[in-house]
Design a protein around this motif. Structure first.
Motif, short mmCIF file in Angstrom:
data_model
loop_
_atom_site.label_atom_id
_atom_site.label_comp_id
_atom_site.label_asym_id
_atom_site.label_seq_id
_atom_site.Cartn_x
_atom_site.Cartn_y
_atom_site.Cartn_z
N LEU A 93 0.83 -1.20 0.00
CA LEU A 93 0.00 0.00 0.00
C LEU A 93 0.87 1.25 0.00
O LEU A 93 0.62 2.20 -0.76
CB LEU A 93 -0.92 -0.02 1.22
N ARG A 94 1.92 1.26 0.82
CA ARG A 94 2.81 2.42 0.88
C ARG A 94 3.56 2.62 -0.44
O ARG A 94 3.73 3.75 -0.91
CB ARG A 94 3.79 2.26 2.04
N LEU A 115 -0.81 15.46 3.88
CA LEU A 115 -1.44 14.31 3.24
C LEU A 115 -1.06 13.07 4.05
O LEU A 115 0.12 12.84 4.34
CB LEU A 115 -0.96 14.17 1.79
N LEU A 116 -2.06 12.29 4.42
CA LEU A 116 -1.86 11.15 5.31
C LEU A 116 -2.32 9.87 4.64
O LEU A 116 -3.29 9.86 3.87
CB LEU A 116 -2.67 11.35 6.60
N LEU A 117 -1.62 8.78 4.95
CA LEU A 117 -2.01 7.44 4.50
C LEU A 117 -2.27 6.60 5.74
O LEU A 117 -1.40 6.50 6.62
CB LEU A 117 -0.91 6.81 3.66
N ILE A 125 0.17 5.53 8.64
CA ILE A 125 1.44 4.85 8.34
C ILE A 125 2.37 5.70 7.48
O ILE A 125 3.54 5.36 7.32
CB ILE A 125 1.19 3.48 7.66
N ASP A 126 1.88 6.81 6.93
CA ASP A 126 2.73 7.75 6.19
C ASP A 126 2.12 9.14 6.31
O ASP A 126 0.88 9.30 6.35
CB ASP A 126 2.87 7.37 4.72
N ALA A 127 3.00 10.17 6.35
CA ALA A 127 2.52 11.55 6.44
C ALA A 127 3.53 12.47 5.77
O ALA A 127 4.73 12.37 6.01
CB ALA A 127 2.34 11.95 7.90
N ILE A 128 3.03 13.37 4.90
CA ILE A 128 3.88 14.36 4.23
C ILE A 128 3.16 15.68 4.23
O ILE A 128 1.96 15.76 4.51
CB ILE A 128 4.22 13.95 2.78
N GLY A 129 3.90 16.77 3.90
CA GLY A 129 3.25 18.06 3.72
C GLY A 129 3.94 19.19 4.44
O GLY A 129 5.14 19.12 4.75
N ASP A 130 3.18 20.24 4.72
CA ASP A 130 3.70 21.44 5.35
C ASP A 130 4.29 21.08 6.73
O ASP A 130 3.60 20.53 7.58
CB ASP A 130 2.54 22.44 5.51
#
Length: 673
Positions: A93-94, A115-117, A125-130
């Protein structure tokens, strides 16, 4: 500034202020409704008009689950090992989400968004962004390891999307827990291409001022992109598993067999259907049959398999010294019926002839495409069928149509390239009386309405005019159409299958095809292999077409000389199956003898066969022949020949990795045979 422009500017300002006042008023109303709900003796009796039904239903679930509305934030898994295991367990998934996340990441910092997964239990399980928003999110555990299931934190974009299986935005006071009401979020479920089950959520979160209802469209597009990437990863897994099976000594067995991946899911089945196995509905592709095939012993199988299913044995499958899964052989009481040459006979419907829906082939890529079409037919999703001209894409559309629940389900084909750009809108959506010059009096229903309850097949979808594509997207999203010249909404229940011989991703880059439409029609993508990549399927197709035209013309079936078969199997077939069919038909129309020799073949095939032998490897490497790509392609072909098709040995001899070898073979269109 003119008086008119000043007036327009002032009007826009007033409208903007009015919208802000309206939004604030709506937020106050929702906040008031939330306070009444969480403090009421019987909250199920509170029915505020200005709270959306989905939000109110989630509030009620949160209350029933005992969630504390006064909580300041969610919970977090503090055991780093458990978080690591969750991320490893969701590695597919990742990996599938990585491209979409990388594409969106540069745009998030300017938008003050993250943005979160999340996995299927709502754990991030994953996070990106500001960076500043990511830091602020840690205060409520909106971070990796944070738990956002409804039973933990109540109404929110991740948990509510998981619970409902629908895209969901949750803004400010719509959150059930007070400590989260300083945030806005939009989440979309990610579905497993195997069985349509929800396996995760992609979520866009940030402060309330980023709130836009169309944020849902963004995360929905990201979810669809992830699903397409997941399908491709699963396709690669199936290919490797099939290759491992075909290289094993068990591949020629007549036993009914299930191929299981490393997690025990069924990726492929042969000779397993309702006729041979009463419990075949429990042996479907995508079903997790065993907990861990590598660890399961044969004595454990009787207790793990469904009732009335008996195993004859199980073999682990290895490819490139890596464990890929297992082959589970089943014992059946009834004989297995398979068409000659492998493949599939499809039950015809309406006016479709048996010959028109017979798929011939037993090569790995063909069997893989058939299995994917069978699975896609079981779920109500749009399907994109890709392949060169003449490979038989419509046969796969017919296969999906034959699996629809209704016996009288219509099948409506449309060739987008054969209808002029001015008329294709009327062709698809219909029109009313007087919609345009030349319109039929009384109007006419379009192809969407004709296909209601059945399947609409759009061939050459890449030729659809760009200006019409938003209307097609809207029809698919809303499951309704509007006839040209009319504002009456007409609901339609249509399964869409789109076909193309173009690379739609390159068309997106050119600006001739919409990205959002591509993700909408390509929920499941089936790649129909070209004939040159299907090996011995060519002989099976020759036999099939030979028998067909012998019966049609009324003459004895002709035999093919060995060197003729060799030529036909080595020819590149630019026209694919359609070209092969035409060649066999021509032979039966003009041939005279009982045996087909090379001289009976069309000139273009004989000329290709009579070309002088390619330069020797020594002369190629000395620089006497062609450019660098020709040298590389020739070296690969000759090494494959020398190593008798063993690609592991070929890669070792050439000093490249196996994935690089596969890429080069695709680039130069080289068969392992």
């Amino acid at each position: 500034m003119t008086r008119a422009s000043y007036y327009k500017g002032s009007k826009r300002q007033n409208l903007s202020k009015a919208a802000i006042v309206s939004d604030r008023s709506a937020e106050r109303n929702i906040r008031s409704a939330w306070e009444s709900f969480v403090t009421a003796d019987r909250p199920d009796g509170v029915k505020p008009d200005h709270v959306r039904d989905d939000i109110l239903a989630s509030w009620q679930r949160s209350m029933d689950l005992g969630v504390d509305a006064g909580t300041f934030g969610s919970r977090k898994i503090t055991d780093e090992t458990e978080v690591l295991l969750r991320r490893e367990r969701n590695a597919h998934l990742r990996k599938a989400a990585s491209a979409a996340f990388k594409r969106l990441e540069p745009h998030l910092s300017d938008a003050k968004s993250i943005l979160l997964l999340a996995d299927d239990q709502g754990v991030i399980i994953d996070a990106i962004g500001d960076e500043s928003v990511l830091d602020e999110g840690q205060g409520i555990h909106l971070e990796i390891g944070g738990q956002w299931d409804e039973k933990v934190i109540g109404t929110n974009g991740i948990g509510t999307a998981l619970r409902t299986g629908k895209p969901m935005y949750v803004h400010a006071s719509e959150h059930f827990v007070e400590g989260v009401q300083a945030w806005t979020c939009a989440g979309a479920p990610i579905r497993n291409p195997f069985d349509d089950s929800v396996i995760g959520v992609v979520d866009l979160s940030g402060p309330p001022d980023i709130f836009r209802r169309h944020n849902v469209a963004l995360v929905l597009a990201a979810a669809r992109e992830i699903e397409i990437a997941l399908a491709e990863l699963q396709r690669q897994d199936r290919t490797q598993l099939l290759e491992a099976f075909l290289q094993s000594k068990y591949s020629h067995s007549d036993n009914s067999v299930l191929l299981l991946d490393r997690e025990g899911r069924i990726l492929f089945r042969r000779g397993v259907d309702e006729k041979t196995f009463p419990a075949s509905d429990q042996l479907l592709v995508g079903h997790k049959l065993l907990p861990d095939p590598e660890a399961v012993s044969e004595k454990d199988l009787p207790s793990l398999l469904p009732p009335n299913v008996e195993a004859q044995g199980m073999e682990r499958l290895i490819l490139d010294n890596s464990y890929r899964g297992a082959a589970l052989f089943l014992r059946s009481e009834l004989p297995k019926m398979r068409p000659a040459g492998g493949g599939l006979s499809i039950q015809p419907r309406r006016d479709v002839t048996e010959d028109a829906i017979r798929i011939i082939g037993a090569s790995p890529k063909m069997l893989e495409a058939i299995e994917l079409a069978e699975r896609a037919a079981k779920v109500n999703v749009s399907v994109l069928i890709q392949g060169e001209t003449g490979v038989g894409k419509e046969l796969f559309a017919r296969l999906i149509h034959s699996r629809l629940g209704r016996a009288d389900a219509p099948y409506v084909p449309v060739n987008c390239a054969a209808v002029s750009g001015d008329l294709i809108g009327a062709e698809l959506f219909g029109y009313v009386d007087g919609a345009f010059t030349g319109a039929v009096r009384g109007g006419r229903a379009g192809k969407f309405e004709q296909a209601d309850g059945g399947l609409l097949c759009l061939d050459e979808i890449g030729d659809m005019p760009i200006e019409l594509q938003p209307y097609l997207l809207r029809a698919l999203e809303q499951r309704a159409i509007y006839r040209m010249g009319d504002n009456t909404r007409r609901p339609v229940d249509v399964r869409l299958v789109a076909m193309t011989n173009r690379d739609l991703r390159s068309e997106i880059d050119k600006g001739t095809f919409r990205r959002d439409l591509f993700y909408r029609i390509g929920v499941v993508t089936i790649e129909v292999p070209p004939l040159r990549e299907r090996g011995k399927d060519i002989s099976a197709l020759i036999e099939h077409f030979s028998a067909h035209y012998a019966a049609q013309i009324g003459r004895p079936q002709m035999a093919f000389a060995a060197d003729t078969i060799d030529l036909l199997e080595s020819y590149r077939w630019p026209g694919n199956v359609r070209e092969l069919r035409n060649v066999i038909q021509r032979i039966y129309l003009v041939g005279s003898g009982p045996v087909v020799c090379i001289g009976d073949l069309p000139p273009e095939l004989r000329d290709d066969f009579d070309e002088p032998e390619a330069d020797s490897l020594e002369s190629i490497l000395s620089g006497n022949s062609g450019d660098l790509e020709s040298i590389e392609a020739s070296a690969i072909r000759r090494t494959i020949l020398a190593e008798k098709g063993n690609l592991t040995r070929v890669a070792a001899v050439l000093g490249i990795s196996r994935p690089t070898l596969y890429r080069k073979m695709r680039q130069y269109r080289i068969d392992r045979g």
